[in-house]
Motif scaffolding. Structure first.
Motif, PDB file in Angstrom:
ATOM      1  N   LEU A 123     -30.196  37.993  20.344  1.00  0.00           N
ATOM      2  CA  LEU A 123     -30.587  36.616  20.592  1.00  0.00           C
ATOM      3  C   LEU A 123     -31.148  36.460  22.007  1.00  0.00           C
ATOM      4  O   LEU A 123     -32.194  35.841  22.218  1.00  0.00           O
ATOM      5  CB  LEU A 123     -29.343  35.755  20.427  1.00  0.00           C
ATOM      6  CG  LEU A 123     -29.578  34.288  20.299  1.00  0.00           C
ATOM      7  CD1 LEU A 123     -30.032  33.967  18.894  1.00  0.00           C
ATOM      8  CD2 LEU A 123     -28.301  33.548  20.628  1.00  0.00           C
ATOM      9  N   PHE A 127     -35.013  35.485  22.974  1.00  0.00           N
ATOM     10  CA  PHE A 127     -35.394  34.327  23.795  1.00  0.00           C
ATOM     11  C   PHE A 127     -36.200  34.773  25.005  1.00  0.00           C
ATOM     12  O   PHE A 127     -37.206  34.153  25.363  1.00  0.00           O
ATOM     13  CB  PHE A 127     -34.145  33.572  24.267  1.00  0.00           C
ATOM     14  CG  PHE A 127     -33.507  32.728  23.205  1.00  0.00           C
ATOM     15  CD1 PHE A 127     -34.279  32.024  22.290  1.00  0.00           C
ATOM     16  CD2 PHE A 127     -32.126  32.619  23.120  1.00  0.00           C
ATOM     17  CE1 PHE A 127     -33.693  31.240  21.313  1.00  0.00           C
ATOM     18  CE2 PHE A 127     -31.527  31.835  22.143  1.00  0.00           C
ATOM     19  CZ  PHE A 127     -32.310  31.144  21.239  1.00  0.00           C
ATOM     20  N   PHE A 236     -31.986  39.168  11.359  1.00  0.00           N
ATOM     21  CA  PHE A 236     -31.984  37.706  11.330  1.00  0.00           C
ATOM     22  C   PHE A 236     -32.132  37.147  12.749  1.00  0.00           C
ATOM     23  O   PHE A 236     -33.009  36.326  13.011  1.00  0.00           O
ATOM     24  CB  PHE A 236     -30.684  37.194  10.701  1.00  0.00           C
ATOM     25  CG  PHE A 236     -30.490  35.710  10.837  1.00  0.00           C
ATOM     26  CD1 PHE A 236     -31.119  34.841   9.961  1.00  0.00           C
ATOM     27  CD2 PHE A 236     -29.695  35.180  11.848  1.00  0.00           C
ATOM     28  CE1 PHE A 236     -30.964  33.466  10.083  1.00  0.00           C
ATOM     29  CE2 PHE A 236     -29.532  33.808  11.979  1.00  0.00           C
ATOM     30  CZ  PHE A 236     -30.167  32.947  11.089  1.00  0.00           C
ATOM     31  N   ASP A 237     -31.278  37.622  13.649  1.00  0.00           N
ATOM     32  CA  ASP A 237     -31.190  37.037  14.994  1.00  0.00           C
ATOM     33  C   ASP A 237     -32.532  36.976  15.703  1.00  0.00           C
ATOM     34  O   ASP A 237     -32.871  35.967  16.323  1.00  0.00           O
ATOM     35  CB  ASP A 237     -30.218  37.841  15.877  1.00  0.00           C
ATOM     36  CG  ASP A 237     -28.805  37.825  15.342  1.00  0.00           C
ATOM     37  OD1 ASP A 237     -28.637  37.534  14.147  1.00  0.00           O
ATOM     38  OD2 ASP A 237     -27.881  38.125  16.109  1.00  0.00           O
ATOM     39  N   PHE A 240     -34.745  34.302  14.191  1.00  0.00           N
ATOM     40  CA  PHE A 240     -34.173  32.992  14.495  1.00  0.00           C
ATOM     41  C   PHE A 240     -34.451  32.612  15.941  1.00  0.00           C
ATOM     42  O   PHE A 240     -34.817  31.469  16.239  1.00  0.00           O
ATOM     43  CB  PHE A 240     -32.669  33.010  14.226  1.00  0.00           C
ATOM     44  CG  PHE A 240     -32.011  31.668  14.371  1.00  0.00           C
ATOM     45  CD1 PHE A 240     -31.954  30.795  13.295  1.00  0.00           C
ATOM     46  CD2 PHE A 240     -31.464  31.267  15.582  1.00  0.00           C
ATOM     47  CE1 PHE A 240     -31.359  29.549  13.421  1.00  0.00           C
ATOM     48  CE2 PHE A 240     -30.874  30.022  15.712  1.00  0.00           C
ATOM     49  CZ  PHE A 240     -30.814  29.160  14.635  1.00  0.00           C
ATOM     50  N   ALA A 241     -34.310  33.568  16.857  1.00  0.00           N
ATOM     51  CA  ALA A 241     -34.527  33.276  18.278  1.00  0.00           C
ATOM     52  C   ALA A 241     -36.002  33.015  18.574  1.00  0.00           C
ATOM     53  O   ALA A 241     -36.335  32.109  19.324  1.00  0.00           O
ATOM     54  CB  ALA A 241     -34.023  34.439  19.138  1.00  0.00           C
ATOM     55  N   ALA A 257     -33.286  37.730   5.285  1.00  0.00           N
ATOM     56  CA  ALA A 257     -32.074  37.130   5.850  1.00  0.00           C
ATOM     57  C   ALA A 257     -32.304  35.684   6.291  1.00  0.00           C
ATOM     58  O   ALA A 257     -31.409  34.845   6.144  1.00  0.00           O
ATOM     59  CB  ALA A 257     -31.555  37.968   7.015  1.00  0.00           C
ATOM     60  N   TYR A 261     -30.409  32.493   4.748  1.00  0.00           N
ATOM     61  CA  TYR A 261     -29.755  31.501   5.594  1.00  0.00           C
ATOM     62  C   TYR A 261     -30.231  30.089   5.252  1.00  0.00           C
ATOM     63  O   TYR A 261     -29.427  29.174   5.072  1.00  0.00           O
ATOM     64  CB  TYR A 261     -30.044  31.817   7.065  1.00  0.00           C
ATOM     65  CG  TYR A 261     -29.539  30.763   8.023  1.00  0.00           C
ATOM     66  CD1 TYR A 261     -28.189  30.684   8.355  1.00  0.00           C
ATOM     67  CD2 TYR A 261     -30.412  29.831   8.588  1.00  0.00           C
ATOM     68  CE1 TYR A 261     -27.722  29.713   9.213  1.00  0.00           C
ATOM     69  CE2 TYR A 261     -29.951  28.858   9.452  1.00  0.00           C
ATOM     70  CZ  TYR A 261     -28.608  28.800   9.760  1.00  0.00           C
ATOM     71  OH  TYR A 261     -28.145  27.839  10.610  1.00  0.00           O
TER      72      TYR A 261
END
Lengths: 308, 275
Positions: A123, A127, A236-237, A240-241, A257, A261
């Motif tokens: 994550l 970012f 996923f992470d 998502f980030a 993933a 989610y």
């Protein structure tokens, strides 16, 4: 009778030793994984299954255009994401490991540096890279413009065709240390005499690598491949980030993933009501894909061993 | 293997280039977190000209970073203690008990190595609701302990198998119970393997984002990764604060890694070692 009782007593103690691990593992890992398959045959609001619908969720996923397009899109993106890791990350790892396997000062330093990003949270690195890749203020486009390459400065994460490969490459940046260290251990395990003998016979470095080292690395290559497969079919992470749960822009970076989610856990925005049954279907399909991969790997590893 | 001069130079050149590529984002992260926004945009790579701690201050005050840090710490420590305890107990049984049942249990545990527990999340949410654990850090711990079992049992069973059998037999002849053998002989000998198990699981748990995201909303129960994701969303346009948030999360781990890099590399690649 006495013997039986002694036997029971002797084994009973082993069950006691196993009990805490077994209970935790059963309740919080094995049972949820298996029960997910059961839930895939139900529909219900929130997380409560109410109605048994048989294979309807599966049929919907493959026939209703909205579901089918999302699923196939996520599957395709996941395959691309995995392939970039499989071929680019792992080739780089093998290359770095080959360099690191010779004896020179500073190799421990390089090894430590190459592996360092793997200790950070996905994550956090995700970012960090969104800031570096920012179209206006990011360090990369800043540098490109500063050296006059204005046309090279792209909206890296906002472009449909660029976003997925760029994100995969930032992930390669983070994880390349893993295959490097594993291949390095494999290379250092090859006996020196073998290589010396080949050299005495006049083999070039190139031939020594492809004819001797590479075949001997096969088991390590197998392990690296299966780890890459399992890790990336769950990624996923990082998405998502960098692109949010919807895999922006326009689902171009949506992976299995993130699809799982959105569908089964968070619920599609703006309503935010999870579709438990469909989520369970996606989880089950990911599970089956992983199982298939692992079985192929086990089969290949075994027939390889028999071949020798 | 010996290299000639050109080879050596080329090797250094390639590895040094990658070193720069690795260090460049980390460098910008740290130096830029001490700069005001304007300076980040105008000169992202240099040392700060107008040094400021404003980012860190506001992140620490507004973000309750202290709470996130403590939560992550408790979750990690408690989970690790349980993983090591449950895992070593089970491994001792699996290594010493020769029977069909123990082989079956071993395979059952090892099967979990390749299957991510994430896929069972919908059920886990239902379980946590049933146990009224959602929104507390206690929802995370049992899942992490379960998740840690396969790798721990894999490593520890292989390690116990390498210990000399005579030692156990001698202790048995002296009348020691299995419990005493486990606590007084096996546990102390397991230390190096336990360190590997602990590091592998520590990084997985400390960095996990999925389960906090799914189980937790309340401010008081957030972990570092969940806190960082929410703070980052809030500060997306305020780069000084965004970068301060990220470096607060990254720097402690990096320092630990620099101090213990050998153990980290061994621990994190443990899953791939063939038993």
């Amino acid at each position: 009778m006495k013997k039986l009782r002694m036997n029971l007593r002797a084994n009973g103690i082993w069950y006691l030793f196993l009990l805490p691990a077994l209970l935790t593992y059963l309740i919080f890992m094995a049972a949820p994984l298996i029960d997910s398959m059961r839930l895939s045959f139900f529909t219900g609001r929130g997380y409560t299954p109410t109605e048994f619908v048989g294979f309807k969720n599966y049929i919907d996923l493959f026939t209703v255009p909205l579901w089918r397009d999302r699923f196939l899109g996520a599957l395709k993106n996941t395959i691309i994401f995995f392939s970039i890791h499989m071929f680019i990350q792992n080739s780089m790892g093998l290359f770095f490991a080959t360099l690191l396997s010779s004896d020179f000062r500073g190799r421990n330093f390089y090894r430590t540096v190459i592996f360092a990003p793997a200790t950070l949270s996905v994550l956090v690195t995700g970012f960090l890279w969104t800031l570096i890749l920012h179209p206006y203020w990011g360090a990369i486009n800043h540098t490109l413009k500063a050296v006059g390459l204005n046309s090279w400065a792209k909206p890296w994460l906002g472009d449909k065709h660029l976003a997925l490969p760029v994100i995969a490459l930032t992930s390669v940046w983070q994880w390349v240390g893993m295959p490097t260290v594993l291949f390095l251990a494999g290379l250092l395990g090859i006996p020196d005499e073998l290589i010396e003998a080949a050299r005495v016979d006049g083999a070039s470095s190139w031939n020594v690598f492809w004819r001797i080292k590479f075949p001997l690395l096969k088991p390590v290559i197998g392990v690296v491949a299966i780890l890459t497969f399992v890790d990336n079919f769950n990624a996923f992470d990082v998405i998502f980030a960098m692109e949010g749960a919807k895999g922006e822009p326009g689902y171009a970076t949506d992976l299995l993933a993130t699809f799982f989610y959105r569908t089964g856990i968070a619920g599609e925005q703006p309503a935010g009501i999870p579709n438990m049954g469909m989520g369970a279907v996606i989880a089950t399909l990911i599970f089956l894909i992983l199982m298939a991969g692992v079985l192929i790997w086990l089969y290949a590893a075994r027939s390889d061993e028999e071949g020798i | 293997m010996k290299m000639n001069r050109t080879q050596k130079l080329l090797t250094h050149f390639i590895l040094a280039t990658w070193t720069l590529i690795v260090l460049f984002p980390v460098w910008t992260l740290i130096v830029d977190s001490f700069k005001p926004q304007k300076e980040i945009f105008s000169s992202p790579f240099g040392l700060p000209q107008h040094f400021t701690l404003a980012g860190y201050k506001s992140v620490w005050v507004n973000g309750n970073f202290g709470i996130y840090f403590l939560n992550t710490f408790y979750v990690t420590i408690i989970s690790l203690a349980l993983i090591v305890f449950f895992g070593s107990l089970a491994s001792y049984a699996l290594a010493k008990w020769n029977s069909k049942a123990s082989t079956a249990f071993y395979i059952f545990f090892i099967a979990g190595l390749m299957i991510p527990v994430r896929l069972g999340t919908i059920d886990l949410i239902r379980i946590m609701q049933f146990l009224s654990l959602q929104d507390t850090i206690w929802s995370l711990i049992p899942v992490y302990v379960a998740m840690g079992m396969p790798i721990s049992i894999f490593i520890l069973t292989a390690f116990i198998d390498t210990l000399p059998k005579e030692m156990f037999d001698a202790a048995k002849v002296d009348g020691a119970s299995e419990w005493r053998i486990y606590f007084q002989i096996v546990m102390p000998l397991l230390r190096p393997a336990i360190a590997t198990v602990a590091i592998f699981n520590m990084m997985k748990i400390w960095n996990d984002f999925w389960f906090p995201l799914v189980f937790i909303r309340a401010e008081k129960s957030r972990t570092i990764s969940l806190g960082v994701s929410l703070l980052f969303g809030q500060y997306r346009t305020d780069w000084t604060r965004a970068l301060s948030t990220l470096s607060l999360a990254a720097v402690p781990i990096l320092i630990l890694y620099i101090l213990l890099s050998r153990e980290f590399i061994k621990g994190l690649t443990a899953g791939a070692v063939k038993g």
